[in-house]
Design an enzyme around this catalytic site. Structure first.
Site, PDB file in Angstrom:
ATOM      1  N   SER A  88     -13.111  16.206   9.634  1.00 39.68           N
ATOM      2  CA  SER A  88     -13.328  15.563   8.340  1.00 39.68           C
ATOM      3  C   SER A  88     -13.745  14.127   8.610  1.00 39.68           C
ATOM      4  CB  SER A  88     -12.047  15.587   7.496  1.00 39.68           C
ATOM      5  OG  SER A  88     -11.102  14.696   8.036  1.00 39.68           O
ATOM      6  N   SER A  89     -14.290  13.480   7.612  1.00 37.41           N
ATOM      7  CA  SER A  89     -14.691  12.088   7.819  1.00 37.41           C
ATOM      8  C   SER A  89     -13.480  11.206   8.117  1.00 37.41           C
ATOM      9  CB  SER A  89     -15.442  11.572   6.588  1.00 37.41           C
ATOM     10  OG  SER A  89     -14.638  11.707   5.439  1.00 37.41           O
ATOM     11  N   CYS A  90     -12.313  11.679   7.761  1.00 41.14           N
ATOM     12  CA  CYS A  90     -11.091  10.922   8.040  1.00 41.14           C
ATOM     13  C   CYS A  90     -10.727  10.929   9.517  1.00 41.14           C
ATOM     14  CB  CYS A  90      -9.916  11.503   7.264  1.00 41.14           C
ATOM     15  SG  CYS A  90     -10.188  11.614   5.497  1.00 41.14           S
ATOM     16  N   THR A  91     -11.227  11.928  10.258  1.00 42.71           N
ATOM     17  CA  THR A  91     -10.837  12.026  11.660  1.00 42.71           C
ATOM     18  C   THR A  91     -12.038  12.052  12.588  1.00 42.71           C
ATOM     19  OG1 THR A  91     -10.785  14.425  11.522  1.00 42.71           O
ATOM     20  CG2 THR A  91      -8.691  13.262  11.196  1.00 42.71           C
ATOM     21  N   VAL A 100      -6.645  16.556   6.961  1.00 37.75           N
ATOM     22  CA  VAL A 100      -7.233  16.914   5.662  1.00 37.75           C
ATOM     23  C   VAL A 100      -7.538  18.405   5.628  1.00 37.75           C
ATOM     24  CG1 VAL A 100      -9.192  16.549   4.106  1.00 37.75           C
ATOM     25  CG2 VAL A 100      -8.166  14.606   5.301  1.00 37.75           C
TER      26      VAL A 100
END
Length: 160
Positions: A88-91, A100
């Site tokens: 995800s863009s978070c990781t 996520v």
């Protein structure tokens, strides 16, 4: 400290410009995104698209390809001139399970094959077709090397 007044004014102006062009960009990107999702789901087995089918960003196709590592797909896509990301863009930039995607109910195994493709204002239908044609052979090649895929096929009775 001191507020960055030029930065604040610049951001406000950028938002004004984006708002004027937003509807046209969405009308351009949504059909391309949907073409990408449809084309890949028809050509690659064991793919899970993440997120809501329609209530999603107009430019983003996020999915997990089972039995394939996302990083390996990225390297092959890059060699073909296709930019993508994994996780995800978070990781992004982290070689670990995305909290996520795990929270969305995906397994750690599926999460490892996550891929994120986006379209933009300059993306053309032929660009999407190129990606749709490029990814399935990559997935096939990588699955042939995957012990998890071999185990899965044996369990399904497809390999002896």
């Amino acid at each position: 400290g001191t507020d960055n007044v030029p930065g604040i004014v610049g951001m406000g102006r950028a938002a004004e410009i984006a708002a004027v062009d937003l509807k046209r960009r969405m009308e351009h990107m949504v059909p391309l995104r949907d073409q990408l999702i449809k084309g890949l789901s028809e050509r690659i087995s064991h793919v899970v698209f993440t997120g809501h089918p329609t209530q999603r960003l107009p430019d983003t196709a996020s999915f997990c390809v089972r039995f394939v590592e996302g990083e390996a797909m990225l390297m092959h896509l890059d060699m073909l001139g296709i930019a993508a990301s994994s996780g995800s863009s978070c990781t992004s930039r982290a070689l670990k399970a995305s909290h996520v995607l795990i929270a969305m109910g995906l397994s750690h195994e599926s999460d490892q094959g996550s891929l994120l493709l986006t379209v933009g204002k300059d993306t053309q239908p032929e660009d999407v077709c190129y990606a749709i044609e490029a990814l399935p052979p990559i997935v096939d090649r990588l699955r042939k090397m995957s012990p998890l895929y071999t185990k899965f096929l044996k369990e399904q009775g497809e390999v002896k």
